[in-house]
Design a protein around this motif. Structure first.
Motif, PDB file in Angstrom:
ATOM      1  N   GLU A 104      42.675  -1.970  47.429  1.00 44.56           N
ATOM      2  CA  GLU A 104      41.918  -1.689  48.644  1.00 44.56           C
ATOM      3  C   GLU A 104      40.789  -2.686  48.833  1.00 44.56           C
ATOM      4  OE1 GLU A 104      39.887   2.226  50.532  1.00 44.56           O
ATOM      5  OE2 GLU A 104      39.318   1.833  48.455  1.00 44.56           O
ATOM      6  N   LEU A 105      40.531  -3.051  50.107  1.00 47.98           N
ATOM      7  CA  LEU A 105      39.347  -3.829  50.449  1.00 47.98           C
ATOM      8  C   LEU A 105      38.408  -2.914  51.218  1.00 47.98           C
ATOM      9  CD1 LEU A 105      39.324  -7.480  51.844  1.00 47.98           C
ATOM     10  CD2 LEU A 105      37.570  -5.809  52.428  1.00 47.98           C
ATOM     11  N   LEU A 106      37.306  -2.595  50.556  1.00 49.91           N
ATOM     12  CA  LEU A 106      36.345  -1.658  51.174  1.00 49.91           C
ATOM     13  C   LEU A 106      35.165  -2.433  51.712  1.00 49.91           C
ATOM     14  CD1 LEU A 106      35.478   1.593  51.192  1.00 49.91           C
ATOM     15  CD2 LEU A 106      33.806   0.702  49.584  1.00 49.91           C
ATOM     16  N   LEU A 107      34.843  -2.169  52.977  1.00 49.89           N
ATOM     17  CA  LEU A 107      33.638  -2.772  53.544  1.00 49.89           C
ATOM     18  C   LEU A 107      32.490  -1.783  53.439  1.00 49.89           C
ATOM     19  CD1 LEU A 107      34.999  -4.392  56.852  1.00 49.89           C
ATOM     20  CD2 LEU A 107      34.551  -5.515  54.672  1.00 49.89           C
ATOM     21  N   LEU A 108      31.370  -2.274  52.965  1.00 48.09           N
ATOM     22  CA  LEU A 108      30.161  -1.446  52.860  1.00 48.09           C
ATOM     23  C   LEU A 108      29.216  -1.943  53.936  1.00 48.09           C
ATOM     24  CD1 LEU A 108      29.551   0.772  50.780  1.00 48.09           C
ATOM     25  CD2 LEU A 108      28.542  -0.979  49.319  1.00 48.09           C
ATOM     26  N   VAL A 109      28.982  -1.119  54.939  1.00 47.04           N
ATOM     27  CA  VAL A 109      28.187  -1.603  56.077  1.00 47.04           C
ATOM     28  C   VAL A 109      26.971  -0.712  56.288  1.00 47.04           C
ATOM     29  CG1 VAL A 109      30.260  -2.535  57.161  1.00 47.04           C
ATOM     30  CG2 VAL A 109      29.465  -0.257  57.806  1.00 47.04           C
ATOM     31  N   GLY A 110      26.066  -1.230  57.083  1.00 45.10           N
ATOM     32  CA  GLY A 110      24.861  -0.464  57.384  1.00 45.10           C
ATOM     33  C   GLY A 110      23.707  -1.399  57.655  1.00 45.10           C
ATOM     34  N   PRO A 111      22.607  -0.863  58.170  1.00 43.87           N
ATOM     35  CA  PRO A 111      21.467  -1.723  58.504  1.00 43.87           C
ATOM     36  C   PRO A 111      20.786  -2.277  57.257  1.00 43.87           C
ATOM     37  CG  PRO A 111      20.907   0.585  58.838  1.00 43.87           C
ATOM     38  CD  PRO A 111      22.354   0.547  58.486  1.00 43.87           C
ATOM     39  N   SER A 112      19.958  -3.298  57.457  1.00 40.07           N
ATOM     40  CA  SER A 112      19.217  -3.894  56.345  1.00 40.07           C
ATOM     41  C   SER A 112      18.349  -2.841  55.670  1.00 40.07           C
ATOM     42  CB  SER A 112      18.304  -5.012  56.857  1.00 40.07           C
ATOM     43  OG  SER A 112      19.078  -6.088  57.280  1.00 40.07           O
ATOM     44  N   GLY A 113      18.310  -2.881  54.352  1.00 42.11           N
ATOM     45  CA  GLY A 113      17.454  -1.967  53.594  1.00 42.11           C
ATOM     46  C   GLY A 113      18.067  -0.606  53.359  1.00 42.11           C
ATOM     47  N   CYS A 114      19.335  -0.415  53.731  1.00 41.03           N
ATOM     48  CA  CYS A 114      19.941   0.915  53.573  1.00 41.03           C
ATOM     49  C   CYS A 114      20.478   1.140  52.160  1.00 41.03           C
ATOM     50  CB  CYS A 114      21.042   1.139  54.605  1.00 41.03           C
ATOM     51  SG  CYS A 114      22.489   0.132  54.315  1.00 41.03           S
ATOM     52  N   GLY A 115      20.527   0.061  51.328  1.00 39.55           N
ATOM     53  CA  GLY A 115      20.945   0.225  49.934  1.00 39.55           C
ATOM     54  C   GLY A 115      22.307  -0.356  49.609  1.00 39.55           C
ATOM     55  N   LYS A 116      22.894  -1.127  50.567  1.00 39.51           N
ATOM     56  CA  LYS A 116      24.251  -1.667  50.359  1.00 39.51           C
ATOM     57  C   LYS A 116      24.294  -2.587  49.124  1.00 39.51           C
ATOM     58  CE  LYS A 116      24.451  -4.048  54.212  1.00 39.51           C
ATOM     59  NZ  LYS A 116      23.165  -3.867  54.865  1.00 39.51           N
ATOM     60  N   THR A 117      23.352  -3.523  49.079  1.00 40.00           N
ATOM     61  CA  THR A 117      23.362  -4.508  47.988  1.00 40.00           C
ATOM     62  C   THR A 117      23.039  -3.846  46.653  1.00 40.00           C
ATOM     63  OG1 THR A 117      22.776  -6.240  49.533  1.00 40.00           O
ATOM     64  CG2 THR A 117      22.360  -6.699  47.235  1.00 40.00           C
ATOM     65  N   THR A 118      22.171  -2.848  46.690  1.00 36.71           N
ATOM     66  CA  THR A 118      21.854  -2.121  45.451  1.00 36.71           C
ATOM     67  C   THR A 118      23.106  -1.410  44.941  1.00 36.71           C
ATOM     68  OG1 THR A 118      19.600  -1.789  46.227  1.00 36.71           O
ATOM     69  CG2 THR A 118      20.338  -0.371  44.422  1.00 36.71           C
ATOM     70  N   LEU A 119      23.846  -0.804  45.868  1.00 34.77           N
ATOM     71  CA  LEU A 119      25.072  -0.114  45.468  1.00 34.77           C
ATOM     72  C   LEU A 119      26.097  -1.108  44.896  1.00 34.77           C
ATOM     73  CD1 LEU A 119      26.647   2.507  45.327  1.00 34.77           C
ATOM     74  CD2 LEU A 119      27.413   2.151  47.681  1.00 34.77           C
ATOM     75  N   LEU A 120      26.169  -2.276  45.539  1.00 33.43           N
ATOM     76  CA  LEU A 120      27.075  -3.314  45.059  1.00 33.43           C
ATOM     77  C   LEU A 120      26.678  -3.736  43.631  1.00 33.43           C
ATOM     78  CD1 LEU A 120      29.425  -5.037  46.359  1.00 33.43           C
ATOM     79  CD2 LEU A 120      27.738  -6.838  46.619  1.00 33.43           C
ATOM     80  N   SER A 121      25.357  -3.888  43.408  1.00 35.28           N
ATOM     81  CA  SER A 121      24.855  -4.298  42.083  1.00 35.28           C
ATOM     82  C   SER A 121      25.162  -3.231  41.038  1.00 35.28           C
ATOM     83  CB  SER A 121      23.343  -4.529  42.138  1.00 35.28           C
ATOM     84  OG  SER A 121      23.032  -5.528  43.060  1.00 35.28           O
ATOM     85  N   VAL A 122      25.096  -1.974  41.457  1.00 34.34           N
ATOM     86  CA  VAL A 122      25.370  -0.874  40.518  1.00 34.34           C
ATOM     87  C   VAL A 122      26.835  -0.889  40.101  1.00 34.34           C
ATOM     88  CG1 VAL A 122      25.652   1.643  40.430  1.00 34.34           C
ATOM     89  CG2 VAL A 122      23.487   0.660  41.211  1.00 34.34           C
ATOM     90  N   LEU A 123      27.733  -1.025  41.095  1.00 27.76           N
ATOM     91  CA  LEU A 123      29.136  -0.954  40.689  1.00 27.76           C
ATOM     92  C   LEU A 123      29.637  -2.245  40.065  1.00 27.76           C
ATOM     93  CD1 LEU A 123      31.061  -2.247  43.147  1.00 27.76           C
ATOM     94  CD2 LEU A 123      30.372  -0.141  44.271  1.00 27.76           C
ATOM     95  N   ALA A 124      28.816  -3.322  40.170  1.00 25.86           N
ATOM     96  CA  ALA A 124      29.166  -4.564  39.467  1.00 25.86           C
ATOM     97  C   ALA A 124      28.568  -4.591  38.062  1.00 25.86           C
ATOM     98  CB  ALA A 124      28.656  -5.767  40.254  1.00 25.86           C
ATOM     99  N   GLY A 125      27.837  -3.543  37.703  1.00 29.54           N
ATOM    100  CA  GLY A 125      27.249  -3.502  36.361  1.00 29.54           C
ATOM    101  C   GLY A 125      26.024  -4.373  36.213  1.00 29.54           C
TER     102      GLY A 125
END
Lengths: 241, 374
Positions: free
Chosen positions: A44-65
């Motif tokens: 699957e290719l999942l897109l994580l979208v949302g406005p700036s500061g909503c936590g997208k990059t933090t979530l990406l960092s969490v699941l990337a370890g």
């Protein structure tokens, strides 16, 4: 569950359960991820979208370890990252995660081939063999004729394709992309995403792309929308059903 | 990863050349200042080498070869009678003034050597013969600083304390700290060239008999005569230590060396830090991709050591080239002992490692998440 390994689910690449993440203390305390629960499937290719500061990059960092969570379960291909030590997470990232960055982060003093070979060299593969494999992946992304060029000699789209080859060369099971088209014009962004879907997607692999470039929303199998640290909606993309 | 580290280092030509160039200059200055120090201090002991004798017997209060503390004639007899002494001869050294043919005056180091054996003779005669010193008014002059005597040739004359001296030979004599020309004469003639004093002889040169060690003979002389006795190396160090303790040379050059070290640290440290800042996002990317902190530290340390070794090689080459170009007996006091080469290597590596500490700290604190900040 107390062990670091759970039984692998062939259909489930990532499982996040009640994940919370905060930064700072006292007046600077801010809760960035709030009770996140999300499953990402293999292939699957999942897109994580949302406005700036909503936590997208933090979530990406969490699941990337890369970032630790305050609490909750982070399971990536059966590995409980929330229970891993830093060194174990480093090993995990080396073996299982491919990265694509917004600014490409290609080392300017290395050629395209050498940049692609970096994950293999990090993984202690012999230098010459790493270069051979890197060339194969450059061919795959259509840059075989640019193998000996330095990043400064490549266009933005070409640099991002080199970055894609670098993310793929280690054959990781999870690829995380942070705004891969943000530095590209619309047309180039689409071309890069088309090529990316074509070469990166496989039944054993999952891809998570953080973006707020709505021109590429069509390239995701599912779109998870975030707002204020929460996932407010996960919808299927009818084009890929 | 070492190859990647090298490519990261050398690929940025401007910073790489700044680092290597800066370090080369630091090493060059360190070698140059250190060699000048060794050259100056080494020259203080050149009179000992210019005379050359296995054993020097001197007044026990003598601190430096340039002091003139007289010995009694009976001291010579006593030294000759010491067990293990093969021979002992008198030596006379004074600072006297020469009047040149142009009317100018020049201080010289007058060396009066034993009439019979010529022990204490100059190490190498370039023109003339040592035996010619037995001729009337004969002197042999040292080639170094000869220009101060008007570059005399064999047969030329000048006056020492209103007495005629005729050049019969030119000897290869090392330049010394005081930079006065050497004038050799027989002991008896040298005495005539100086004002009358009660004690004329100020050194006794001696040699050990076969079957006796140097240490035994030195101990016997000290015990039997109550005089001080040194081998050649001991006499050199007596003089060098005196100059090191009683002159500002070590402090002045020590300050220079310390400043070189500080400037080196500042230049290399700053450039390394700028290098680390510039590469932060790439180090972050490497960290995200699973490179351990230990590997990143190793990369930085190797980068700094490579810069150190290359800079050191160039700096040492430039530094020693000065000594090579100047030649062995040049006016420039320049001597590079192997110890200085070792010390400068240690200093270079120290500068590089200390300079890389800031970069290492930064990389250790670096969060891999930095790569996701656009």
């Amino acid at each position: 569950m107390t062990g670091t390994k759970s039984a692998p689910d062939p259909c489930r690449a990532v499982t996040l359960q009640s994940v919370n993440k905060s930064f700072g203390v006292g007046e600077t305390f801010i809760k960035v991820l709030k009770d996140i629960t999300l499953d990402i499937k293999c292939g699957e290719l999942l897109l994580l979208v949302g406005p700036s500061g909503c936590g997208k990059t933090t979530l990406l960092s969490v699941l990337a370890g890369i970032l630790d969570v305050d609490d909750g379960v982070v399971d990536v291909f059966g590995s409980r990252l929330d229970q891993f030590s830093q060194s174990k997470k480093t090993d995990f990232r080396r073996n299982s995660i491919g990265f694509i960055f917004q600014q490409y982060n290609l080392i300017p003093t290395l050629t395209a081939t050498e940049n692609v070979a970096v994950p293999l060299i990090v993984n202690k593969k012999p230098y010459d063999k790493a270069l051979v494999k890197a060339r194969e992946y450059l061919e795959l992304v259509g840059l075989g004729d640019r193998a000996d060029h330095f990043p400064s000699q490549l266009s933005g789209g070409q640099q991002q394709r080199v970055a894609i080859a670098r993310a793929l060369v280690g054959e990781p099971r999870l690829i995380v992309c942070d705004e891969p088209t943000a530095a590209l014009d619309g047309e180039t962004g689409k071309l890069v995403m088309e090529m990316f879907r074509k070469v990166a997607l496989s039944p054993e692999r999952a891809i998570v792309v953080v973006t707020h470039d709505n021109r590429i929303f069509g390239y995701g199998d599912r779109i998870a929308e975030m707002l204020d640290g929460r996932i407010i909606d996960v919808r299927e993309n009818p084009e890929h059903l | 990863m070492i190859r990647i580290a090298m490519k990261m280092l050398m690929g940025d030509r401007a910073k790489y050349f700044t680092l290597v160039g800066g370090l080369s200059i630091v090493v060059f200055l360190f070698i140059q200042q250190g060699s000048v120090f060794c050259g100056l201090i080494g020259r203080t002991a050149k009179p000992v080498e210019a005379i050359g004798a296995p054993i020097w017997v001197v007044d026990k209060n003598l601190q430096v070869v340039d002091e003139f503390k007289g010995l009694l004639d009976t001291d010579l007899t006593r030294v000759r009678s010491v067990e293990g002494v093969k021979w002992a001869v008198p030596l006379f050294i004074r600072q006297v003034t020469v009047r040149l043919s142009n009317g100018k005056f020049q201080a010289v180091r007058l060396v009066g050597i034993d009439n019979a054996t010529m022990v204490g003779r100059p190490p190498k005669i370039l023109e003339g013969r040592i035996e010619d010193l037995n001729a009337p008014d004969a002197v042999i002059i040292g080639k170094a600083e000869m220009e101060r005597l008007g570059n005399p040739k064999i047969g030329d004359t000048f006056e020492i304390n209103d007495r005629r001296a005729r050049v019969v030979g030119i000897a290869d004599v090392p330049r010394d700290f005081l930079s006065n020309p050497y004038v050799y004469a027989t002991f008896d003639r040298a005495v005539q060239y100086t004002p009358r004093e009660r004690k004329l002889m100020n050194y006794i040169l001696a040699a050990p008999k076969d079957g006796y060690t140097m240490a035994q003979v030195l101990a016997n002389i000290r015990k039997t005569t109550d005089l001080a006795a040194y081998d050649e190396d001991g006499m050199r160090w007596l003089t060098m230590n005196y100059y090191m303790k009683n002159t500002g040379i070590p402090v002045n050059i020590g300050i220079s060396l310390f400043l070189v070290f500080l400037v080196g640290m500042a230049i290399i440290g700053q450039t390394f830090y700028a290098f680390a800042l510039q590469n932060e996002k790439y180090f972050g990317a490497l960290k995200a991709m699973g490179t351990s902190s230990f590997t990143l530290v190793k990369m930085i340390v190797i980068q700094s050591l490579v810069v150190g070794v290359i800079g050191y090689g160039i700096g040492v080459g430039m530094g020693t080239m000065i000594g090579f170009l100047a030649g062995p007996n040049a006016k420039l006091a320049f001597y590079t002992p192997y110890q200085l080469i070792y010390i400068s290597f240690i200093v270079t590596i120290l500068i590089c490692l200390l300079s890389s500490i800031l970069s290492i700290q930064r990389v250790l604190r670096l969060e891999p998440a930095v790569v996701f900040r656009g």
